[in-house]
Motif scaffolding. Structure first.
Motif, PDB file in Angstrom:
ATOM      1  N   PRO A  35       0.893  -1.293   0.095  1.00 40.54           N
ATOM      2  CA  PRO A  35       0.023   0.134   0.005  1.00 40.54           C
ATOM      3  C   PRO A  35       0.901   1.312  -0.137  1.00 40.54           C
ATOM      4  O   PRO A  35       1.944   1.519   0.390  1.00 40.54           O
ATOM      5  CB  PRO A  35      -0.591  -0.089   1.364  1.00 40.54           C
ATOM      6  N   GLY A  36       0.219   2.367  -0.473  1.00 41.96           N
ATOM      7  CA  GLY A  36       1.003   3.384  -0.501  1.00 41.96           C
ATOM      8  C   GLY A  36       1.770   3.896  -1.661  1.00 41.96           C
ATOM      9  O   GLY A  36       1.534   3.131  -2.641  1.00 41.96           O
ATOM     10  N   ALA A  37       2.279   5.023  -1.886  1.00 37.13           N
ATOM     11  CA  ALA A  37       3.044   5.459  -3.024  1.00 37.13           C
ATOM     12  C   ALA A  37       4.532   5.040  -2.881  1.00 37.13           C
ATOM     13  O   ALA A  37       5.121   4.783  -1.750  1.00 37.13           O
ATOM     14  CB  ALA A  37       3.324   7.132  -2.887  1.00 37.13           C
ATOM     15  N   THR A  38       4.695   4.162  -3.792  1.00 36.72           N
ATOM     16  CA  THR A  38       6.067   3.739  -4.067  1.00 36.72           C
ATOM     17  C   THR A  38       7.026   4.318  -5.009  1.00 36.72           C
ATOM     18  O   THR A  38       6.694   4.555  -6.001  1.00 36.72           O
ATOM     19  CB  THR A  38       5.941   2.254  -4.429  1.00 36.72           C
ATOM     20  N   LEU A  39       8.369   4.370  -4.616  1.00 37.27           N
ATOM     21  CA  LEU A  39       9.419   5.226  -5.405  1.00 37.27           C
ATOM     22  C   LEU A  39      10.279   4.038  -5.742  1.00 37.27           C
ATOM     23  O   LEU A  39      10.822   3.183  -4.854  1.00 37.27           O
ATOM     24  CB  LEU A  39       9.799   6.538  -4.628  1.00 37.27           C
ATOM     25  N   CYS A  40      10.900   4.239  -6.869  1.00 31.70           N
ATOM     26  CA  CYS A  40      12.312   3.489  -7.406  1.00 31.70           C
ATOM     27  C   CYS A  40      13.331   4.031  -6.478  1.00 31.70           C
ATOM     28  O   CYS A  40      13.312   5.100  -5.968  1.00 31.70           O
ATOM     29  CB  CYS A  40      12.534   3.678  -8.819  1.00 31.70           C
ATOM     30  N   PRO A  41      14.695   3.438  -6.567  1.00 33.51           N
ATOM     31  CA  PRO A  41      15.501   3.745  -5.739  1.00 33.51           C
ATOM     32  C   PRO A  41      16.132   5.014  -5.999  1.00 33.51           C
ATOM     33  O   PRO A  41      16.450   5.962  -5.164  1.00 33.51           O
ATOM     34  CB  PRO A  41      16.844   2.660  -6.003  1.00 33.51           C
ATOM     35  N   VAL A  42      16.093   5.488  -7.387  1.00 36.16           N
ATOM     36  CA  VAL A  42      16.448   6.842  -7.535  1.00 36.16           C
ATOM     37  C   VAL A  42      15.591   7.917  -7.296  1.00 36.16           C
ATOM     38  O   VAL A  42      16.021   8.892  -6.720  1.00 36.16           O
ATOM     39  CB  VAL A  42      16.720   6.697  -9.399  1.00 36.16           C
TER      40      VAL A  42
END
Length: 55
Positions: A35-42
Motif C-alpha cells: 500500500p501507499g506511494a512507491t518510489l524507485c531507488p533513484v
C-alpha cells in the motif's frame, strides 16, 4: 573480511510483479500489493535530497 552491509529489510518483493514508481514509472523494489506511494531507488534518493535541505 566482508565489508558488505546486510540488507535486513523484509518488505522487499521476492519476485514479480513489482510496483511501478509513482514518479517515473520504473519498477521498484516493492511488491505491487504494497500500500501507499512507491518510489524507485533513484526517486527515493532524490526525494531524500529534496527534503533534507528544505529547512
Amino acid at each position: 573480511m566482508d565489508d558488505r552491509v546486510m540488507d535486513d529489510r523484509t518488505d522487499l518483493a521476492e519476485g514479480p510483479p513489482y510496483a511501478d514508481c509513482v514518479r517515473c514509472g520504473e519498477p521498484t523494489e516493492y511488491p505491487a500489493s504494497r500500500p501507499g506511494a512507491t518510489l524507485c531507488p533513484v526517486c527515493e534518493w532524490q526525494e531524500g535530497q529534496r527534503t533534507a535541505c528544505s529547512g
